[in-house]
Design a protein around this motif. Structure first.
Motif, PDB file in Angstrom:
ATOM      1  N   ASP A  10     -29.211   1.873  31.057  1.00 58.58           N
ATOM      2  CA  ASP A  10     -29.747   3.230  30.964  1.00 58.58           C
ATOM      3  C   ASP A  10     -29.160   3.901  29.726  1.00 58.58           C
ATOM      4  OD1 ASP A  10     -31.195   5.498  31.573  1.00 58.58           O
ATOM      5  OD2 ASP A  10     -30.193   5.884  33.475  1.00 58.58           O
ATOM      6  N   ILE A  11     -29.830   4.948  29.290  1.00 56.63           N
ATOM      7  CA  ILE A  11     -29.322   5.771  28.213  1.00 56.63           C
ATOM      8  C   ILE A  11     -28.732   7.014  28.861  1.00 56.63           C
ATOM      9  CG2 ILE A  11     -29.911   7.140  26.177  1.00 56.63           C
ATOM     10  CD1 ILE A  11     -32.036   4.966  25.568  1.00 56.63           C
ATOM     11  N   LEU A  12     -27.451   7.239  28.606  1.00 56.05           N
ATOM     12  CA  LEU A  12     -26.732   8.344  29.229  1.00 56.05           C
ATOM     13  C   LEU A  12     -26.547   9.479  28.232  1.00 56.05           C
ATOM     14  CD1 LEU A  12     -23.900   6.435  31.140  1.00 56.05           C
ATOM     15  CD2 LEU A  12     -26.297   6.704  31.731  1.00 56.05           C
ATOM     16  N   ASP A  13     -26.708  10.674  28.735  1.00 56.34           N
ATOM     17  CA  ASP A  13     -26.484  11.863  27.926  1.00 56.34           C
ATOM     18  C   ASP A  13     -24.990  12.182  27.963  1.00 56.34           C
ATOM     19  OD1 ASP A  13     -26.891  14.079  26.370  1.00 56.34           O
ATOM     20  OD2 ASP A  13     -27.647  15.342  28.012  1.00 56.34           O
ATOM     21  N   ALA A  14     -24.221  11.299  27.355  1.00 57.98           N
ATOM     22  CA  ALA A  14     -22.765  11.429  27.319  1.00 57.98           C
ATOM     23  C   ALA A  14     -22.245  10.619  26.131  1.00 57.98           C
ATOM     24  CB  ALA A  14     -22.149  10.920  28.617  1.00 57.98           C
ATOM     25  N   ARG A  15     -21.163  11.101  25.546  1.00 56.14           N
ATOM     26  CA  ARG A  15     -20.590  10.428  24.381  1.00 56.14           C
ATOM     27  C   ARG A  15     -20.005   9.072  24.780  1.00 56.14           C
ATOM     28  NH1 ARG A  15     -16.351  14.224  21.758  1.00 56.14           N
ATOM     29  NH2 ARG A  15     -15.401  13.660  23.742  1.00 56.14           N
ATOM     30  N   PRO A  16     -20.167   8.066  23.915  1.00 53.77           N
ATOM     31  CA  PRO A  16     -19.670   6.720  24.254  1.00 53.77           C
ATOM     32  C   PRO A  16     -18.178   6.685  24.560  1.00 53.77           C
ATOM     33  CG  PRO A  16     -20.495   6.793  21.995  1.00 53.77           C
ATOM     34  CD  PRO A  16     -20.827   8.098  22.623  1.00 53.77           C
ATOM     35  N   GLU A  17     -17.374   7.478  23.857  1.00 55.13           N
ATOM     36  CA  GLU A  17     -15.935   7.455  24.130  1.00 55.13           C
ATOM     37  C   GLU A  17     -15.618   8.004  25.517  1.00 55.13           C
ATOM     38  OE1 GLU A  17     -16.565  10.944  21.157  1.00 55.13           O
ATOM     39  OE2 GLU A  17     -17.389   8.941  21.464  1.00 55.13           O
ATOM     40  N   ASP A  18     -16.383   9.010  25.974  1.00 53.40           N
ATOM     41  CA  ASP A  18     -16.173   9.541  27.318  1.00 53.40           C
ATOM     42  C   ASP A  18     -16.646   8.544  28.377  1.00 53.40           C
ATOM     43  OD1 ASP A  18     -15.100  11.999  26.410  1.00 53.40           O
ATOM     44  OD2 ASP A  18     -17.117  12.786  26.084  1.00 53.40           O
ATOM     45  N   VAL A  19     -17.744   7.867  28.086  1.00 52.16           N
ATOM     46  CA  VAL A  19     -18.281   6.862  29.005  1.00 52.16           C
ATOM     47  C   VAL A  19     -17.292   5.712  29.153  1.00 52.16           C
ATOM     48  CG1 VAL A  19     -20.100   5.122  29.286  1.00 52.16           C
ATOM     49  CG2 VAL A  19     -20.700   7.462  28.599  1.00 52.16           C
ATOM     50  N   TYR A  20     -16.843   5.169  28.024  1.00 52.60           N
ATOM     51  CA  TYR A  20     -15.951   4.018  28.076  1.00 52.60           C
ATOM     52  C   TYR A  20     -14.618   4.371  28.722  1.00 52.60           C
ATOM     53  CZ  TYR A  20     -13.827  -0.403  26.893  1.00 52.60           C
ATOM     54  OH  TYR A  20     -13.224  -1.631  26.987  1.00 52.60           O
ATOM     55  N   THR A  21     -14.072   5.530  28.380  1.00 51.23           N
ATOM     56  CA  THR A  21     -12.804   5.964  28.965  1.00 51.23           C
ATOM     57  C   THR A  21     -12.923   6.084  30.479  1.00 51.23           C
ATOM     58  OG1 THR A  21     -12.195   7.110  26.938  1.00 51.23           O
ATOM     59  CG2 THR A  21     -11.036   7.776  28.927  1.00 51.23           C
ATOM     60  N   THR A  22     -14.060   6.566  30.948  1.00 43.74           N
ATOM     61  CA  THR A  22     -14.301   6.681  32.393  1.00 43.74           C
ATOM     62  C   THR A  22     -14.320   5.307  33.050  1.00 43.74           C
ATOM     63  OG1 THR A  22     -15.542   8.741  32.092  1.00 43.74           O
ATOM     64  CG2 THR A  22     -15.906   7.531  34.158  1.00 43.74           C
ATOM     65  N   ILE A  23     -15.026   4.372  32.441  1.00 43.73           N
ATOM     66  CA  ILE A  23     -15.123   3.015  32.991  1.00 43.73           C
ATOM     67  C   ILE A  23     -13.746   2.357  33.045  1.00 43.73           C
ATOM     68  CG2 ILE A  23     -16.033   0.676  32.597  1.00 43.73           C
ATOM     69  CD1 ILE A  23     -18.466   2.075  31.215  1.00 43.73           C
ATOM     70  N   ALA A  24     -12.958   2.514  31.979  1.00 44.08           N
ATOM     71  CA  ALA A  24     -11.674   1.819  31.849  1.00 44.08           C
ATOM     72  C   ALA A  24     -10.547   2.445  32.663  1.00 44.08           C
ATOM     73  CB  ALA A  24     -11.268   1.761  30.374  1.00 44.08           C
TER      74      ALA A  24
END
Length: 156
Positions: A10-24
């Motif tokens: 999916d395409i998320l309306d969120a910055r990649p650094e915030d997305v990745y930090t959340t996952i990690a």
């Protein structure tokens, strides 16, 4: 045996650094993106932030509960995170791939699960059911991820 793959993107309306930090972040971020009816009881045994983390969690898919014990790696830190079984023959591996879009304002996120099918009838059922049953769970996870990553950005 053969390998089974299930995925959602999916395409998320969120910055990649915030997305990745959340996952990690396996202490707060990652537990908050798990659809509670299907993925739950996440416990951090070691680490808790990206590579080297060891986790246990449970999954319930089509009424069947299964426990997982996995190690986290980051083949491409900030972009690719992998959770891989530690002690099973099925070698369940879940990969999160985060790609920056629109000059870092949005993210394309893929959740991809690969596993070795069990032998016999159980393996046949897995090959038929998992590619159909898992993607809706991953789509729920992606929606939760978007919301949590947006909250993370708003706190900064």
């Amino acid at each position: 045996m053969g390998q089974i793959i299930a995925m959602a993107t999916d395409i998320l309306d969120a910055r990649p650094e915030d997305v990745y930090t959340t996952i990690a972040d396996y202490h707060e971020g990652h537990p908050s993106i798990l659809p509670p009816k299907n993925l739950y009881d996440l416990q951090v045994e070691q680490g808790g932030q990206g590579a080297g983390t060891i986790i246990r969690f449970k999954a319930r898919i089509l009424g069947v509960e299964q426990s997982f014990h996995q190690r986290v790696s980051e083949p491409e830190p900030g972009r690719v995170l992998v959770e891989q079984d530690i002690d099973t023959d099925q070698k369940v591996t879940t990969t999160f791939i985060v790609t920056s879009l629109e000059e870092g304002k949005k993210s394309r996120v893929e959740i991809r699960m690969a596993m070795n099918a069990s032998p016999g009838l159980k393996g046949l059922v897995e090959r038929l059911v998992i590619p159909i049953a898992n993607p809706p769970i991953y789509r729920k996870e992606l929606k939760l991820l978007e919301a949590v990553a947006q909250q993370r950005a708003n706190k900064l």
